[in-house]
Structure formats: structure tokens, C-alpha cells
Design an enzyme around this catalytic site. Structure first.
Site, PDB file in Angstrom:
ATOM      1  N   HIS A 180       0.843  -1.208   0.000  1.00 14.72           N
ATOM      2  CA  HIS A 180       0.000   0.000   0.000  1.00 14.72           C
ATOM      3  C   HIS A 180       0.875   1.253   0.000  1.00 14.72           C
ATOM      4  O   HIS A 180       0.617   2.207  -0.743  1.00 14.72           O
ATOM      5  CB  HIS A 180      -0.880   0.051   1.261  1.00 14.72           C
ATOM      6  CG  HIS A 180      -1.964  -0.977   1.332  1.00 14.72           C
ATOM      7  ND1 HIS A 180      -2.132  -1.806   2.420  1.00 14.72           N
ATOM      8  CD2 HIS A 180      -2.957  -1.303   0.458  1.00 14.72           C
ATOM      9  CE1 HIS A 180      -3.182  -2.598   2.217  1.00 14.72           C
ATOM     10  NE2 HIS A 180      -3.695  -2.319   1.037  1.00 14.72           N
TER      11      HIS A 180
ATOM     12  N   LYS B 277     -17.885  -6.826   8.057  1.00 11.16           N
ATOM     13  CA  LYS B 277     -16.650  -7.591   7.898  1.00 11.16           C
ATOM     14  C   LYS B 277     -15.878  -7.526   9.217  1.00 11.16           C
ATOM     15  O   LYS B 277     -15.620  -6.434   9.737  1.00 11.16           O
ATOM     16  CB  LYS B 277     -15.830  -6.939   6.767  1.00 11.16           C
ATOM     17  CG  LYS B 277     -14.840  -7.868   6.094  1.00 11.16           C
ATOM     18  CD  LYS B 277     -14.340  -7.190   4.819  1.00 11.16           C
ATOM     19  CE  LYS B 277     -12.952  -7.648   4.454  1.00 11.16           C
ATOM     20  NZ  LYS B 277     -12.408  -6.887   3.328  1.00 11.16           N
TER      21      LYS B 277
ATOM     22  N   ARG C 202      -1.791  -6.102  -8.363  1.00  8.59           N
ATOM     23  CA  ARG C 202      -0.563  -6.881  -8.187  1.00  8.59           C
ATOM     24  C   ARG C 202      -0.383  -7.913  -9.280  1.00  8.59           C
ATOM     25  O   ARG C 202       0.716  -8.161  -9.746  1.00  8.59           O
ATOM     26  CB  ARG C 202      -0.598  -7.601  -6.827  1.00  8.59           C
ATOM     27  CG  ARG C 202      -0.514  -6.661  -5.651  1.00  8.59           C
ATOM     28  CD  ARG C 202      -1.041  -7.291  -4.407  1.00  8.59           C
ATOM     29  NE  ARG C 202      -2.455  -7.634  -4.573  1.00  8.59           N
ATOM     30  CZ  ARG C 202      -3.274  -7.946  -3.578  1.00  8.59           C
ATOM     31  NH1 ARG C 202      -2.820  -8.015  -2.354  1.00  8.59           N
ATOM     32  NH2 ARG C 202      -4.537  -8.228  -3.803  1.00  8.59           N
TER      33      ARG C 202
ATOM     34  N   SER D 221      -3.060  -7.819   2.692  1.00 10.00           N
ATOM     35  CA  SER D 221      -3.396  -7.716   4.121  1.00 10.00           C
ATOM     36  C   SER D 221      -3.899  -9.069   4.626  1.00 10.00           C
ATOM     37  O   SER D 221      -3.585  -9.492   5.739  1.00 10.00           O
ATOM     38  CB  SER D 221      -4.480  -6.663   4.339  1.00 10.00           C
ATOM     39  OG  SER D 221      -4.048  -5.411   3.894  1.00 10.00           O
TER      40      SER D 221
HETATM   41  O1  PNS Z   1      -9.013  -3.038   0.197  1.00  7.16           O
HETATM   42  P1  PNS Z   1     -10.293  -3.586  -0.367  1.00  7.16           P
HETATM   43  O2  PNS Z   1     -11.079  -4.273   0.731  1.00  7.16           O
HETATM   44  O3  PNS Z   1     -10.061  -4.461  -1.570  1.00  7.16           O
HETATM   45  O4  PNS Z   1     -11.163  -2.309  -0.870  1.00  7.16           O
HETATM   46  C1  PNS Z   1     -12.425  -2.484  -1.460  1.00  7.16           C
HETATM   47  C2  PNS Z   1     -13.145  -1.131  -1.612  1.00  7.16           C
HETATM   48  C3  PNS Z   1     -13.167  -0.371  -0.310  1.00  7.16           C
HETATM   49  C4  PNS Z   1     -12.431  -0.289  -2.655  1.00  7.16           C
HETATM   50  C5  PNS Z   1     -14.583  -1.424  -2.104  1.00  7.16           C
HETATM   51  O5  PNS Z   1     -15.155  -2.414  -1.309  1.00  7.16           O
HETATM   52  C6  PNS Z   1     -15.495  -0.192  -2.089  1.00  7.16           C
HETATM   53  O6  PNS Z   1     -15.327   0.716  -2.855  1.00  7.16           O
HETATM   54  N1  PNS Z   1     -16.459  -0.187  -1.129  1.00  7.16           N
HETATM   55  C7  PNS Z   1     -17.373   0.928  -0.938  1.00  7.16           C
HETATM   56  C8  PNS Z   1     -18.797   0.553  -1.347  1.00  7.16           C
HETATM   57  C9  PNS Z   1     -18.963   0.694  -2.851  1.00  7.16           C
HETATM   58  O7  PNS Z   1     -18.889   1.788  -3.408  1.00  7.16           O
HETATM   59  N2  PNS Z   1     -19.175  -0.452  -3.514  1.00  7.16           N
HETATM   60  C10 PNS Z   1     -19.312  -0.522  -4.948  1.00  7.16           C
HETATM   61  C11 PNS Z   1     -17.960  -0.746  -5.618  1.00  7.16           C
HETATM   62  S1  PNS Z   1     -18.135  -0.897  -7.362  1.00  7.16           S
END
Ligand code: PNS
Length: 163
Positions: free
Chosen positions: A17, A41, A94, A132
Site C-alpha cells: 500500500h 466484515k 498486483r 493484508s
Molecule cells: O481493500 P479492499 O477491501 O479491496 O477495498 C475495497 C473497496 C473499499 C475499494 C470497495 O469495497 C469499495 O469501494 N467499497 C465501498 C462501497 C462501494 O462503493 N461499492 C461498490 C464498488 S463498485
């Protein structure tokens, strides 16, 4: 003023990150590290802890002239990005396996908010396998995680586990 949002769970923040944030700092004037509040979660660190740790470890990286701030957010990412008047979302990729999921999200976000661009960035090869999830898994099974996460993260994980 080019403002990006780098969203994620950051549970915990990894060196991958931080590598992405350093690279992003070369492209943007401001990056908001946006930590998702997701009560559904279960997490290792609380939202407050994740934001606090991020604030600390970000002091150590090369930010150039970029302003880097940490915030938490809930709800739709595109809505939050609009509220913050962000031009772009940054996501790290990645491997090809990340691409499918990231492409789906990027295209859904584009449908919801066409003006908001998603920028995919590649971390250094050394971090191409670091996530993570895996960091937590191997740590909880007793493996070393130095080099994968900042020293502060390892320290805080050890404190949490009472070791
Ligand atoms: O680090 P992560 O858990 O892979 O991040 C995922 C994240 C936070 C980018 C994604 O879950 C997100 O944007 N969540 C917010 C809710 C949302 O907008 N969902 C629609 C995504 S298309």
C-alpha cells in the site's frame, strides 16, 4: 488541483500500500487514503486504529509535494469521491488475478459516476504477492512478517496478540 482517493480496508496497511501511495504522490497533488467502514466484515484493527496507524506510517514515506490525508468513509465510494471533489480513484493491481475484480469495480464506478477516473497502479515486484489477508494469516500462524508491513504495524499486531 488533482485529487485522488485511495480506498481500501487497510487491515492492516502493508508495504505494498505504501509503495502505491508513494507512486501516486508523483501523479497527484492530494491523495485521500479512505478507509472503508464495513461493520459486516470482522477486522483485526478497528477503524480508528487503522486510521491512526496509517497516519503514523505515512510520516515515513516520500510524499514529495503531495498532501496525503487519512479519512474513513462509509457507503458508496463514488458518492464519497464526489463529496470530496476527487478526480480519480487509485487502486493497486498486483497480478492478473486482481484485474478481473478491479475491472468490475472500475466499470461499475464509471457507470455510477462517469467523470471519475480509476487509475490502476502496479506496486514494486517485491510486493506483488503481499496482501493484508495473507499477512494476517501467516502472522496468526506464527510466521514473521517483517519487510511485508511497516515495523509499527508488526509491533501493533504483536501487542494485540499479547506477544
Ligand atoms: O481493500 P479492499 O477491501 O479491496 O477495498 C475495497 C473497496 C473499499 C475499494 C470497495 O469495497 C469499495 O469501494 N467499497 C465501498 C462501497 C462501494 O462503493 N461499492 C461498490 C464498488 S463498485
Amino acid at each position: 488541483m488533482r485529487r485522488a482517493i485511495y480506498p481500501g480496508s487497510f487491515d492492516p496497511v502493508t508495504n505494498g500500500h505504501l509503495d502505491i501511495i508513494e507512486r501516486g504522490c508523483k501523479l497527484f497533488d492530494e491523495i485521500i487514503i479512505a478507509v472503508l467502514v464495513n461493520p459486516e466484515k470482522s477486522s483485526f484493527f478497528s477503524i480508528e486504529e487503522r486510521c491512526e496507524i496509517l497516519g503514523e506510517v505515512l510520516k515515513e514515506i516520500d510524499r514529495g509535494d503531495c498532501r496525503v490525508v487519512v479519512e474513513s468513509f462509509r457507503g458508496l465510494l463514488v458518492q464519497y469521491a464526489a463529496e470530496r471533489k476527487a478526480n480519480a480513484i487509485v487502486r493497486g493491481i498486483r497480478a492478473i488475478s486482481d484485474y478481473e475484480y478491479e475491472l468490475q469495480m472500475a466499470l461499475m464506478n464509471r457507470r455510477l459516476q462517469p467523470e471519475l477516473e480509476t487509475v490502476f497502479m502496479m506496486p514494486a515486484e517485491a510486493y506483488s504477492y503481499v496482501s493484508s489477508r495473507l499477512v494476517k494469516e501467516v502472522f496468526q500462524l506464527g510466521a514473521r512478517i517483517d519487510g511485508l508491513v511497516p515495523a509499527l504495524v508488526e509491533k501493533r499486531m504483536r501487542e494485540r496478540n499479547g506477544c
